[in-house]
Design a protein around this motif. Structure first.
Motif, PDB file in Angstrom:
ATOM      1  N   ASN A 137     -49.642  -0.326  80.458  1.00 19.29           N
ATOM      2  CA  ASN A 137     -49.066  -0.780  79.199  1.00 19.29           C
ATOM      3  C   ASN A 137     -48.720   0.408  78.299  1.00 19.29           C
ATOM      4  OD1 ASN A 137     -48.141  -3.011  77.993  1.00 19.29           O
ATOM      5  ND2 ASN A 137     -50.083  -3.586  77.017  1.00 19.29           N
ATOM      6  N   LEU A 138     -47.588   0.317  77.619  1.00 18.81           N
ATOM      7  CA  LEU A 138     -47.255   1.318  76.610  1.00 18.81           C
ATOM      8  C   LEU A 138     -47.351   0.647  75.250  1.00 18.81           C
ATOM      9  CD1 LEU A 138     -44.104   3.282  77.824  1.00 18.81           C
ATOM     10  CD2 LEU A 138     -46.510   3.951  77.967  1.00 18.81           C
ATOM     11  N   ARG A 139     -47.655   1.461  74.252  1.00 19.20           N
ATOM     12  CA  ARG A 139     -47.641   0.945  72.884  1.00 19.20           C
ATOM     13  C   ARG A 139     -46.404   1.499  72.182  1.00 19.20           C
ATOM     14  NH1 ARG A 139     -52.488   3.585  70.425  1.00 19.20           N
ATOM     15  NH2 ARG A 139     -51.855   2.426  68.583  1.00 19.20           N
ATOM     16  N   VAL A 140     -45.898   0.747  71.242  1.00 14.61           N
ATOM     17  CA  VAL A 140     -44.762   1.235  70.455  1.00 14.61           C
ATOM     18  C   VAL A 140     -45.116   1.094  68.981  1.00 14.61           C
ATOM     19  CG1 VAL A 140     -42.342   0.873  69.856  1.00 14.61           C
ATOM     20  CG2 VAL A 140     -43.093   0.618  72.227  1.00 14.61           C
ATOM     21  N   VAL A 141     -45.023   2.205  68.261  1.00 15.75           N
ATOM     22  CA  VAL A 141     -45.338   2.197  66.838  1.00 15.75           C
ATOM     23  C   VAL A 141     -44.058   2.496  66.076  1.00 15.75           C
ATOM     24  CG1 VAL A 141     -46.589   3.439  65.023  1.00 15.75           C
ATOM     25  CG2 VAL A 141     -47.745   2.848  67.168  1.00 15.75           C
ATOM     26  N   LEU A 142     -43.719   1.623  65.141  1.00 15.44           N
ATOM     27  CA  LEU A 142     -42.482   1.818  64.367  1.00 15.44           C
ATOM     28  C   LEU A 142     -42.620   1.178  63.004  1.00 15.44           C
ATOM     29  CD1 LEU A 142     -39.765  -0.419  66.113  1.00 15.44           C
ATOM     30  CD2 LEU A 142     -42.116  -1.002  65.778  1.00 15.44           C
ATOM     31  N   GLY A 143     -41.734   1.530  62.094  1.00 15.38           N
ATOM     32  CA  GLY A 143     -41.816   1.002  60.733  1.00 15.38           C
ATOM     33  C   GLY A 143     -41.337  -0.440  60.673  1.00 15.38           C
ATOM     34  N   GLU A 144     -41.824  -1.161  59.675  1.00 15.47           N
ATOM     35  CA  GLU A 144     -41.417  -2.558  59.491  1.00 15.47           C
ATOM     36  C   GLU A 144     -39.916  -2.679  59.307  1.00 15.47           C
ATOM     37  OE1 GLU A 144     -43.637  -4.038  56.193  1.00 15.47           O
ATOM     38  OE2 GLU A 144     -45.218  -4.846  57.472  1.00 15.47           O
TER      39      GLU A 144
ATOM     40  N   ALA B 227     -37.522  -0.763  60.795  1.00 21.19           N
ATOM     41  CA  ALA B 227     -36.726  -0.085  61.828  1.00 21.19           C
ATOM     42  C   ALA B 227     -35.397  -0.830  61.985  1.00 21.19           C
ATOM     43  CB  ALA B 227     -37.492  -0.070  63.140  1.00 21.19           C
ATOM     44  N   HIS B 228     -34.356  -0.097  62.360  1.00 15.02           N
ATOM     45  CA  HIS B 228     -33.010  -0.662  62.487  1.00 15.02           C
ATOM     46  C   HIS B 228     -32.928  -1.647  63.653  1.00 15.02           C
ATOM     47  CE1 HIS B 228     -28.591  -0.541  63.191  1.00 15.02           C
ATOM     48  NE2 HIS B 228     -28.560  -0.373  61.881  1.00 15.02           N
ATOM     49  N   ALA B 229     -32.097  -2.666  63.505  1.00 13.24           N
ATOM     50  CA  ALA B 229     -31.944  -3.699  64.536  1.00 13.24           C
ATOM     51  C   ALA B 229     -31.640  -3.092  65.914  1.00 13.24           C
ATOM     52  CB  ALA B 229     -30.828  -4.653  64.129  1.00 13.24           C
ATOM     53  N   SER B 230     -30.901  -1.989  65.923  1.00 15.05           N
ATOM     54  CA  SER B 230     -30.525  -1.390  67.211  1.00 15.05           C
ATOM     55  C   SER B 230     -31.746  -0.857  67.967  1.00 15.05           C
ATOM     56  CB  SER B 230     -29.516  -0.260  66.990  1.00 15.05           C
ATOM     57  OG  SER B 230     -30.065   0.725  66.146  1.00 15.05           O
ATOM     58  N   VAL B 231     -32.801  -0.522  67.232  1.00 12.78           N
ATOM     59  CA  VAL B 231     -34.023  -0.030  67.877  1.00 12.78           C
ATOM     60  C   VAL B 231     -34.696  -1.170  68.659  1.00 12.78           C
ATOM     61  CG1 VAL B 231     -36.360   0.821  67.402  1.00 12.78           C
ATOM     62  CG2 VAL B 231     -34.400   1.813  66.194  1.00 12.78           C
ATOM     63  N   PHE B 232     -34.727  -2.351  68.042  1.00  9.40           N
ATOM     64  CA  PHE B 232     -35.343  -3.498  68.722  1.00  9.40           C
ATOM     65  C   PHE B 232     -34.544  -3.886  69.964  1.00  9.40           C
ATOM     66  CE2 PHE B 232     -36.779  -3.688  64.316  1.00  9.40           C
ATOM     67  CZ  PHE B 232     -38.143  -3.736  64.516  1.00  9.40           C
TER      68      PHE B 232
ATOM     69  N   LEU C  91     -34.068  -3.915  75.906  1.00 14.52           N
ATOM     70  CA  LEU C  91     -33.361  -3.528  77.135  1.00 14.52           C
ATOM     71  C   LEU C  91     -34.246  -2.686  78.047  1.00 14.52           C
ATOM     72  CD1 LEU C  91     -29.846  -2.611  75.679  1.00 14.52           C
ATOM     73  CD2 LEU C  91     -30.318  -4.375  77.381  1.00 14.52           C
ATOM     74  N   LEU C  92     -35.192  -1.972  77.440  1.00 14.70           N
ATOM     75  CA  LEU C  92     -36.061  -1.091  78.219  1.00 14.70           C
ATOM     76  C   LEU C  92     -37.302  -1.801  78.736  1.00 14.70           C
ATOM     77  CD1 LEU C  92     -35.720   2.059  75.980  1.00 14.70           C
ATOM     78  CD2 LEU C  92     -34.895   1.820  78.327  1.00 14.70           C
ATOM     79  N   GLY C  93     -37.353  -3.107  78.532  1.00 13.56           N
ATOM     80  CA  GLY C  93     -38.482  -3.853  79.082  1.00 13.56           C
ATOM     81  C   GLY C  93     -39.706  -3.797  78.194  1.00 13.56           C
ATOM     82  N   ILE C  94     -39.495  -3.522  76.909  1.00 13.60           N
ATOM     83  CA  ILE C  94     -40.627  -3.490  75.981  1.00 13.60           C
ATOM     84  C   ILE C  94     -40.504  -4.689  75.044  1.00 13.60           C
ATOM     85  CG2 ILE C  94     -41.708  -2.218  74.087  1.00 13.60           C
ATOM     86  CD1 ILE C  94     -40.820   0.347  75.684  1.00 13.60           C
ATOM     87  N   GLY C  95     -41.503  -5.543  75.082  1.00 16.43           N
ATOM     88  CA  GLY C  95     -41.421  -6.798  74.337  1.00 16.43           C
ATOM     89  C   GLY C  95     -42.049  -6.724  72.950  1.00 16.43           C
TER      90      GLY C  95
END
Ligand SMILES: *Cc1c(COP(=O)(O)O)cnc(C)c1O
Length: 478
Positions: A183-190, A192-197, A202-206
């Motif tokens: 499992n990978l974790r992803v940390v990002l700001g509340e 974050a730009h729509a393109s990041v999600f 697309l990269l298989g991160i839910g």
């Protein structure tokens, strides 16, 4: 195409040039009218687009008629974003020399996939890579890929990061895929730009893998609210919030991430260019401590669309992720552009980027960035002085305002958009409607700002009048 007469016609079109002269005349006509044109097309112009609703022609059409149709119906339905009063989204204008260089390269029609397919495309990518890395103060070994925009650039940076973190965990994605991977974790700001999600999906991160960090009133990640990072974490930082233009605390986050062995990607679509100006570098401290960065030359730099860039400190990580080889294979001594992008065949967009960088030079780039920021500041001050509520700290090129009530804000924005005088988009800020202004065109002058401020004031008084009228009508009906 077997009919020799059609081939003959096309040969003739190339040698006789009248088609190209016609296109040139229309383009010049457009350039001459752009500063006086309505900023957003009139409803009649948009209605006129229905002429394009026709079945695919069965036989060849007259090429001169095709161009005429485009100019007669297409040009009036364009948004005047190359002039000075378009403030929508974060859309740049285009710098003349870069458009001219693109025209020439359109005729070249080069494929930037491989050196052997286009030595000139390869050379200019190599030069742009060096110049950009220097300009932005990134580690000298940083690699650049030239893609369509920041959405793709982010996808590339996160693919490199994902594969690298998994490789360190003993999992080779190119061989084993993602099913069953650690499992990978992803940390990002509340915010974050729509393109990041989109890139993450697309990269298989839910969604369940995302850890969202709370933000302050400007949309900046709160560094002290960062969860504990580890070597299985992708951290995504934003340099330039689309609404406020605010920057996440890059240095603090990068230092924590570096200590933990996490991968940091910076979404700097329009904000990364702050690094190109010594007067704005304070917005991006520690930028060089990240692992990958995405940026758009078609925004702040005013290159023509489509001109995005992925920058990655680890050339091997970027190449192996995008080629799905697992290893870092270079095809030749010369630069093969496709190694750094998801596409194989690709137009040579580095041509216009190179022309722009060479034309402006370091000083001109700095003046471009500073000029956008200064004019945004003046715009915000004039709106404030005229009773609009300023909702953001204007440190970069974005301005966010509202009127006395949400209802008036919405109606004012609509009136601005219909005025043809200028164009801005809307945003929801703190749950309430806001008017978002992006000063992103080299062409915006102080006169454009004055004219736009007047359009704002007029739009607001129309909104107030509309409200009074409807209140009156309601009272009568009661
Ligand atoms: C515009 C933007 C993007 C997406 O860039 P495209 O070039 O439209 O793909 C990503 N992040 C931010 C912050 C942006 O402003």
């Amino acid at each position: 195409m077997n009919r020799p007469e059609i081939r003959e016609q096309m040969r003739h079109q190339l040698s006789d040039k009248t088609l190209f002269e016609q296109a040139k005349a229309y383009a010049y006509d457009y350039m001459d009218s752009i500063f006086d044109k309505r900023v957003y097309p009139a409803p009649e112009a948009i209605k006129g687009l229905e002429i394009f609703n026709e079945p695919l022609p069965h036989t060849a059409s007259n090429p001169s008629d095709i161009l005429e149709l485009l100019h007669q119906y297409g040009s009036p339905a364009t948004v005047a974003q190359t002039a000075g009063r378009y403030f929508g989204f974060v859309n740049g204008s285009s710098i003349p020399v870069s458009v001219a260089a693109k025209w020439l390269s359109d005729v070249w029609d080069q494929n930037a996939a491989l050196y052997v397919i286009s030595p000139i495309a390869s050379k200019l990518e190599e030069v742009c890579e060096k110049w950009l890395v220097k300009l932005l103060g990134l580690p000298s070994e940083t690699a650049a890929g030239f893609v369509g925009g920041s959405s793709t650039a982010t996808l590339c940076g996160l693919a490199a990061g994902r594969n690298e973190l998994l490789r360190k965990a003993g999992w080779e994605v190119s061989e084993k895929g993602l099913f069953g991977a650690p499992n990978l974790r992803v940390v990002l700001g509340e915010q974050a730009h729509a393109s990041v999600f989109k890139a993450l999906a697309l990269l298989g991160i839910g969604k369940d893998q995302l850890e969202k960090v709370p933000v302050d009133a400007q949309g900046r990640m709160l560094a002290d609210k960062l969860p504990k990072l580890d070597s299985r974490t992708l951290v995504i930082i934003q340099a330039g919030n689309v609404n406020t233009g605010a920057f996440d605390p890059i240095e603090e986050i990068c230092e924590k991430a570096n200590q933990a062995g996490a991968w940091v990607h910076v979404d700097g679509a329009f904000g990364l260019w702050a690094a190109a100006s010594k007067n704005r570098q304070y917005l991006v401290p520690g930028l060089h401590k990240a692992d990958s960065w995405s940026a758009d030359a078609h925004k702040t730099l005013n290159a023509p669309y489509d001109c995005g860039i992925i920058l990655c400190k680890r050339r091997d990580a970027l190449v192996s992720a995008l080629q799905s080889t697992g290893s870092y294979i270079l095809y030749s001594e010369n630069r093969d552009g496709m190694l750094y992008t998801p596409e194989m065949s690709r137009r040579a967009r580095a041509v216009e980027l190179w022309a722009l960088l060479k034309y402006l030079g370091q000083q001109g780039l700095e003046e471009l960035v500073d000029g956008l920021c200064e004019r945004a500041k003046v715009f915000s001050e004039k709106l404030s002085a005229n009773g609009f509520n300023l909702l953001n700290e204007v440190a970069y090129n974005q301005v966010l305002v509202s009127c006395s009530t949400p209802e008036i804000t919405k109606a004012t924005l609509e009136n601005i958009q219909n005025s043809g005088e200028c164009w801005c988009g809307g945003a929801l800020w703190d749950g309430k409607p806001a008017i978002r202004i992006s000063v992103c065109s080299w062409a915006t002058s102080y006169e454009d700002i004055d004219r736009s401020v007047s359009a704002f004031i007029k739009a607001r008084s129309i909104a107030q009048q509309q409200k009074e009228d409807s209140n009156e009508a309601n009272t009568k009906n009661e």
